[in-house]
Write a protein that holds these residues in place. Structure first.
Motif, mmCIF file in Angstrom:
data_model
loop_
_atom_site.group_PDB
_atom_site.id
_atom_site.type_symbol
_atom_site.label_atom_id
_atom_site.label_comp_id
_atom_site.label_asym_id
_atom_site.label_seq_id
_atom_site.Cartn_x
_atom_site.Cartn_y
_atom_site.Cartn_z
ATOM 1 N N GLU A 72 -12.122 -1.409 -0.724
ATOM 2 C CA GLU A 72 -12.593 0.746 -1.545
ATOM 3 C C GLU A 72 -12.340 0.650 -2.340
ATOM 4 O O GLU A 72 -12.891 1.463 -3.371
ATOM 5 C CB GLU A 72 -11.763 1.086 0.118
ATOM 6 N N GLU A 73 -10.895 0.912 -2.794
ATOM 7 C CA GLU A 73 -10.062 0.686 -4.512
ATOM 8 C C GLU A 73 -11.755 0.652 -5.607
ATOM 9 O O GLU A 73 -11.482 1.626 -6.089
ATOM 10 C CB GLU A 73 -9.203 0.340 -4.488
ATOM 11 N N MET A 74 -12.542 -0.428 -4.893
ATOM 12 C CA MET A 74 -13.333 -0.291 -6.056
ATOM 13 C C MET A 74 -14.262 0.068 -5.859
ATOM 14 O O MET A 74 -15.531 0.414 -6.697
ATOM 15 C CB MET A 74 -13.833 -2.055 -6.247
ATOM 16 N N LEU B 148 -2.994 -2.375 -9.485
ATOM 17 C CA LEU B 148 -2.074 -2.735 -8.336
ATOM 18 C C LEU B 148 -1.801 -3.632 -7.609
ATOM 19 O O LEU B 148 -1.313 -4.689 -6.442
ATOM 20 C CB LEU B 148 -1.803 -1.375 -8.048
ATOM 21 N N TYR B 149 -3.436 -3.729 -6.859
ATOM 22 C CA TYR B 149 -3.932 -4.209 -5.681
ATOM 23 C C TYR B 149 -3.852 -5.686 -6.459
ATOM 24 O O TYR B 149 -3.491 -6.783 -5.058
ATOM 25 C CB TYR B 149 -4.710 -3.560 -4.653
ATOM 26 N N GLN B 150 -3.656 -5.926 -6.936
ATOM 27 C CA GLN B 150 -4.046 -7.512 -7.953
ATOM 28 C C GLN B 150 -2.770 -7.851 -7.507
ATOM 29 O O GLN B 150 -2.548 -9.053 -7.058
ATOM 30 C CB GLN B 150 -4.645 -7.156 -9.175
ATOM 31 N N ASP C 100 -9.826 8.350 2.154
ATOM 32 C CA ASP C 100 -9.854 7.143 1.798
ATOM 33 C C ASP C 100 -7.966 6.708 1.783
ATOM 34 O O ASP C 100 -7.477 5.540 2.215
ATOM 35 C CB ASP C 100 -10.582 6.151 0.859
ATOM 36 N N GLU C 101 -7.677 7.602 0.957
ATOM 37 C CA GLU C 101 -6.151 6.704 0.070
ATOM 38 C C GLU C 101 -5.204 7.011 1.166
ATOM 39 O O GLU C 101 -4.288 6.226 1.588
ATOM 40 C CB GLU C 101 -5.993 7.709 -1.448
ATOM 41 N N ALA C 102 -5.823 8.401 2.474
ATOM 42 C CA ALA C 102 -4.779 8.461 3.493
ATOM 43 C C ALA C 102 -4.405 7.270 4.426
ATOM 44 O O ALA C 102 -3.193 7.268 4.827
ATOM 45 C CB ALA C 102 -4.867 9.755 3.777
#
Ligand code: FE2
Ligand code: FE2
Length: 210
Positions: A88-90, A65-67, A172-174
């Protein structure tokens, strides 16, 4: 000419990310949240493995999604902000990957499929507008945060290592959701949010086993 070079660079970067995500070579920039390893009985270990596999799939999708966001985002500020969340997702991807290994379990066999699906959806949202694309991130992160809260209820209480990772991811997701909202993400129509929930349900149910 320069525009074409930039486009080729972006595509190569996306391809590199896809390979790294799917080959299990994720590198975290932050150390994984620490907690002591505890003895788990086989049933608890299997449950923890299944739940962490589902969470790993979620992070594979977050990469896709972020890519897609990075490829379609129109403003530099937006692309930079998304890149910060993507880092951070990584971390999340690397942490869940590592925890799966520790539990003696494996990632989902369908990860290429999940990645392709999430990437396509991200591209479609990104093509509409930055506001919709960001709105998609806001809603995704909201649903993931709720999902992780559910996992904190379901993970064996003695599996402190998995719980520490999930708790940090939830936090982090928040923040990612709040950032995307602040950057101009709009509220998606209820029907779209419902479809996203349904798609996530299929994914999480399948990834629990496969
Ligand atoms: Fe994440
Ligand atoms: Fe996130």
């Amino acid at each position: 000419m320069f525009a074409n070079t930039a486009a080729v660079d972006a595509l190569l970067c996306a391809a590199d990310n896809a390979l790294r995500t799917l080959s299990g070579g994720a590198h975290a920039s932050r150390p994984a949240p620490q907690a002591p390893e505890t003895e788990l009985d086989p049933q608890a270990r299997r449950l923890a493995g299944a739940l962490m596999r589902v969470n790993h799939v979620g992070e594979v999708c977050a990469q896709a999604l972020y890519q897609a966001q990075a490829l379609t985002g129109r403003s530099d500020a937006l692309r930079q902000q998304m890149a910060a969340s993507a880092r951070e997702e990584m971390d999340h991807l690397a942490w869940t990957e590592q925890r799966l290994k520790e539990l003696g379990d494996r990632p989902s066999l369908l990860n290429p499929l999940w990645y392709a699906g999430a990437f396509t959806i991200g591209l479609v949202a990104g093509r509409v507008s930055d506001a919709v694309s960001l709105g998609f991130v806001v809603e995704t992160e909201r649903q993931v945060e709720q999902h992780l809260a559910g996992h904190l209820d379901r993970l064996p209480t003695e599996d402190e290592r998995s719980r520490a990772i999930v708790a940090q991811m939830k936090e982090d997701e928040a923040r990612h959701g709040a950032l995307a909202q602040h950057a101009g993400g709009i509220e998606l129509p209820a029907v779209v949010r419902g479809l996203m929930r349904a798609a996530a349900k299929v994914m999480t149910t399948t990834a629990h086993r496969i």
